[in-house]
Design a protein around this motif. Sequence first.
Motif, PDB file in Angstrom:
ATOM      1  N   SER A  88       1.358  -0.948   0.154  1.00 34.78           N
ATOM      2  CA  SER A  88       0.144  -0.439   0.469  1.00 34.78           C
ATOM      3  C   SER A  88       1.205   1.099   0.098  1.00 34.78           C
ATOM      4  CB  SER A  88      -0.815  -0.177   0.873  1.00 34.78           C
ATOM      5  OG  SER A  88       0.011   0.101   2.439  1.00 34.78           O
ATOM      6  N   GLY A  89       0.374   2.770  -0.174  1.00 35.50           N
ATOM      7  CA  GLY A  89       0.955   3.945  -0.195  1.00 35.50           C
ATOM      8  C   GLY A  89       1.687   3.390   0.878  1.00 35.50           C
ATOM      9  N   MET A  90       0.708   3.068   2.393  1.00 35.21           N
ATOM     10  CA  MET A  90       1.655   4.311   3.699  1.00 35.21           C
ATOM     11  C   MET A  90       2.405   2.456   3.824  1.00 35.21           C
ATOM     12  SD  MET A  90      -0.198   6.301   5.166  1.00 35.21           S
ATOM     13  CE  MET A  90       1.401   5.951   6.344  1.00 35.21           C
ATOM     14  N   TYR A 114      -1.158  14.115   3.609  1.00 35.77           N
ATOM     15  CA  TYR A 114      -1.929  12.646   4.057  1.00 35.77           C
ATOM     16  C   TYR A 114      -1.693  13.133   5.446  1.00 35.77           C
ATOM     17  CZ  TYR A 114      -4.424   8.711   3.360  1.00 35.77           C
ATOM     18  OH  TYR A 114      -5.418   7.575   3.796  1.00 35.77           O
ATOM     19  N   GLU A 157       4.686  16.941  -0.263  1.00 32.74           N
ATOM     20  CA  GLU A 157       4.736  16.246  -1.580  1.00 32.74           C
ATOM     21  C   GLU A 157       3.401  17.458  -1.911  1.00 32.74           C
ATOM     22  OE1 GLU A 157      -0.205  14.921   0.709  1.00 32.74           O
ATOM     23  OE2 GLU A 157       0.741  14.089   1.840  1.00 32.74           O
ATOM     24  N   ASP A 186       6.347  13.177  -2.323  1.00 31.31           N
ATOM     25  CA  ASP A 186       5.032  12.214  -2.672  1.00 31.31           C
ATOM     26  C   ASP A 186       4.240  12.901  -3.912  1.00 31.31           C
ATOM     27  OD1 ASP A 186       2.719  11.347  -2.442  1.00 31.31           O
ATOM     28  OD2 ASP A 186       2.641  10.272  -0.202  1.00 31.31           O
ATOM     29  N   THR A 188       1.832  10.825  -5.561  1.00 23.80           N
ATOM     30  CA  THR A 188       0.750  10.795  -6.416  1.00 23.80           C
ATOM     31  C   THR A 188      -0.106  11.349  -6.634  1.00 23.80           C
ATOM     32  OG1 THR A 188       0.984   9.531  -4.272  1.00 23.80           O
ATOM     33  CG2 THR A 188      -0.878   9.445  -5.302  1.00 23.80           C
ATOM     34  N   PHE A 189      -0.015  12.491  -6.249  1.00 20.52           N
ATOM     35  CA  PHE A 189      -1.468  13.677  -7.099  1.00 20.52           C
ATOM     36  C   PHE A 189      -0.938  14.355  -8.626  1.00 20.52           C
ATOM     37  CE2 PHE A 189      -4.517  15.657  -3.862  1.00 20.52           C
ATOM     38  CZ  PHE A 189      -4.307  14.517  -3.151  1.00 20.52           C
ATOM     39  N   SER A 208       0.799   6.316  -4.028  1.00 20.02           N
ATOM     40  CA  SER A 208       0.258   5.398  -3.458  1.00 20.02           C
ATOM     41  C   SER A 208      -0.247   5.122  -5.306  1.00 20.02           C
ATOM     42  CB  SER A 208      -1.200   6.032  -2.564  1.00 20.02           C
ATOM     43  OG  SER A 208      -1.945   5.104  -2.525  1.00 20.02           O
ATOM     44  N   THR A 210      -1.789   2.478  -5.931  1.00 15.44           N
ATOM     45  CA  THR A 210      -4.159   2.740  -5.540  1.00 15.44           C
ATOM     46  C   THR A 210      -4.577   3.930  -6.165  1.00 15.44           C
ATOM     47  OG1 THR A 210      -3.091   2.079  -3.430  1.00 15.44           O
ATOM     48  CG2 THR A 210      -5.739   2.243  -3.926  1.00 15.44           C
ATOM     49  N   LYS A 211      -3.489   4.815  -6.798  1.00  8.58           N
ATOM     50  CA  LYS A 211      -4.013   6.203  -7.656  1.00  8.58           C
ATOM     51  C   LYS A 211      -3.797   6.021  -8.776  1.00  8.58           C
ATOM     52  CE  LYS A 211      -6.013   6.707  -3.309  1.00  8.58           C
ATOM     53  NZ  LYS A 211      -4.616   6.625  -2.380  1.00  8.58           N
ATOM     54  N   GLY A 221      -1.358  -0.447  -3.523  1.00  9.48           N
ATOM     55  CA  GLY A 221       0.180  -0.507  -3.315  1.00  9.48           C
ATOM     56  C   GLY A 221       0.707   0.577  -3.458  1.00  9.48           C
ATOM     57  N   LEU A 340      -9.335   8.353  -4.611  1.00 11.12           N
ATOM     58  CA  LEU A 340      -9.186   9.584  -5.703  1.00 11.12           C
ATOM     59  C   LEU A 340      -8.516   9.022  -7.215  1.00 11.12           C
ATOM     60  CD1 LEU A 340      -5.622  11.189  -5.485  1.00 11.12           C
ATOM     61  CD2 LEU A 340      -6.905  10.838  -3.682  1.00 11.12           C
TER      62      LEU A 340
HETATM   63  N1  PLP Z   1      -0.360   9.357  -0.158  1.00 15.29           N
HETATM   64  C1  PLP Z   1      -0.875  10.225  -0.476  1.00 15.29           C
HETATM   65  C2  PLP Z   1      -0.860  11.488  -0.884  1.00 15.29           C
HETATM   66  C3  PLP Z   1      -2.531   9.899  -0.762  1.00 15.29           C
HETATM   67  O1  PLP Z   1      -4.225  10.552  -0.937  1.00 15.29           O
HETATM   68  C4  PLP Z   1      -2.337   8.189  -0.184  1.00 15.29           C
HETATM   69  C5  PLP Z   1      -4.231   7.358   0.122  1.00 15.29           C
HETATM   70  O2  PLP Z   1      -4.838   8.350  -0.033  1.00 15.29           O
HETATM   71  C6  PLP Z   1      -1.504   7.657   0.212  1.00 15.29           C
HETATM   72  C7  PLP Z   1      -0.152   7.960   0.947  1.00 15.29           C
HETATM   73  C8  PLP Z   1      -1.518   6.096   0.990  1.00 15.29           C
HETATM   74  O3  PLP Z   1      -2.207   6.008   0.468  1.00 15.29           O
HETATM   75  P1  PLP Z   1      -2.203   3.852   0.343  1.00 15.29           P
HETATM   76  O4  PLP Z   1      -4.390   4.762   0.554  1.00 15.29           O
HETATM   77  O5  PLP Z   1      -2.383   3.009  -1.191  1.00 15.29           O
HETATM   78  O6  PLP Z   1      -1.781   3.398   1.870  1.00 15.29           O
END
Ligand code: PLP
Length: 396
Positions: A88-90, A114, A157, A186, A188-189, A208, A210-211, A221, A340
């Motif tokens: 996961s991202g975490m 986050y 981020e 980070d 992700t966005f 993440s 996942t996004k 992931g 998202l």
């Molecule tokens: N970083 C950002 C910017 C996120 O928005 C999120 C989750 O929403 C995470 C990390 C954590 O990712 P995950 O939910 O895949 O563990």
Amino acid sequence: MSERLPGVSTRAVHSGVAVDQRMVTRAKTLPIYETSVFVYDSLEQVDDFLAGNPDNYMYTRLGNPNTSALEELIRDLEGGAAALFSASGMASVSAALLGRLSAGDHLIASRELYGTTQSLIERELSRFGISATLVDINDLTAVQAAITPSTRLIYTETASNPLVRISDIPALARLAKAHDLKLLVDNTFLSPALYQPLADGADLVLHSTTKYLNGHSDATGGILVGDAEWVAQARRFQINAGGSASPFEAWLTFRGAKTLALRMRAHSSNALVLAEALQAHPRVAKVYYPGLASHPDHALAQRLFRKGYSGMLSFTLKGGLEDVDRLIRELQYTAFAPSLAGVASSITHPGKTSHRALSAETLSSLDIHDGTIRVSVGIEDAEDIVEDFIQALNRL
Ligand code: PLP
């Protein structure tokens, strides 16, 4: 072929496929290696694995062809030396921080990280003697003032949640280098289709997946890309702590990432059209989208992002919670879902979900109000997205 590096779309389609060098079926793309363990013919093969031969696997928690392929693909897109995929991202955040930091170390982090990342730093890392100072990351003087002799890294981020404030990565990288600190970003966005923080001096990039990298809301992931030493420390931590991802999640994400550049183009152009339409609506008090000239970081975003501003925006209604609830019920296509970056548009309410734990004063100091809604703009036709929001707003 020329010396020129192929474009993001080309690399997204072709990188990583060659990971399975022993493929005997001539499958055009990488199959799913849904196995927890691999077989050895000899002690020599064990030695070969332990010596780091990338075509040799032992046990999926340690590595698997599907996770390797995804790591190679995203490593290539972000332009880093090494990559590590996690469950996961975490799990990626944990591996990056706990693989690197020790008791007595200090980090500086954006106060808009986050929520679960903040919770990990404040509630878990603190129990192991790792301290943190949360700062307004757009205030470089405050970042510099927070540096102590124990500080090891700065963590931000690229774009904050939910108001999409943009971090000045080149400036933060210069500050970090001047003080012998590492910079963790980070991304992700934005995704590497729109911005690559390593090219601007970051040491490690986190997603993440996942996004946007997966993009289809069907796999969880996280991935780290960058500095080989840091990724190796994170990998050791992950093997010991057990945050490895499943081959199927890696395969889904590998498949999703192939259309990343196409999707990011559609997310970005749709978001700009929606942001402009929302800005013109009488029920809307404020729109936050870095592609709009009214956004405080528009000039910075223009300088950093060359192909679009991504699909994340927020807006604040003139009304409060009652209007938010009404809007949720009136939207036809757009789901109320607290995640998202999927192909389908969705909204969330930061005050009631991601930022629920914050006090009313903190929320208002962050400019997050009862009427603030975050939109993850999907890849539907722009006119349908706009029509959905306008018809719902007209009913308030
Ligand atoms: N970083 C950002 C910017 C996120 O928005 C999120 C989750 O929403 C995470 C990390 C954590 O990712 P995950 O939910 O895949 O563990």
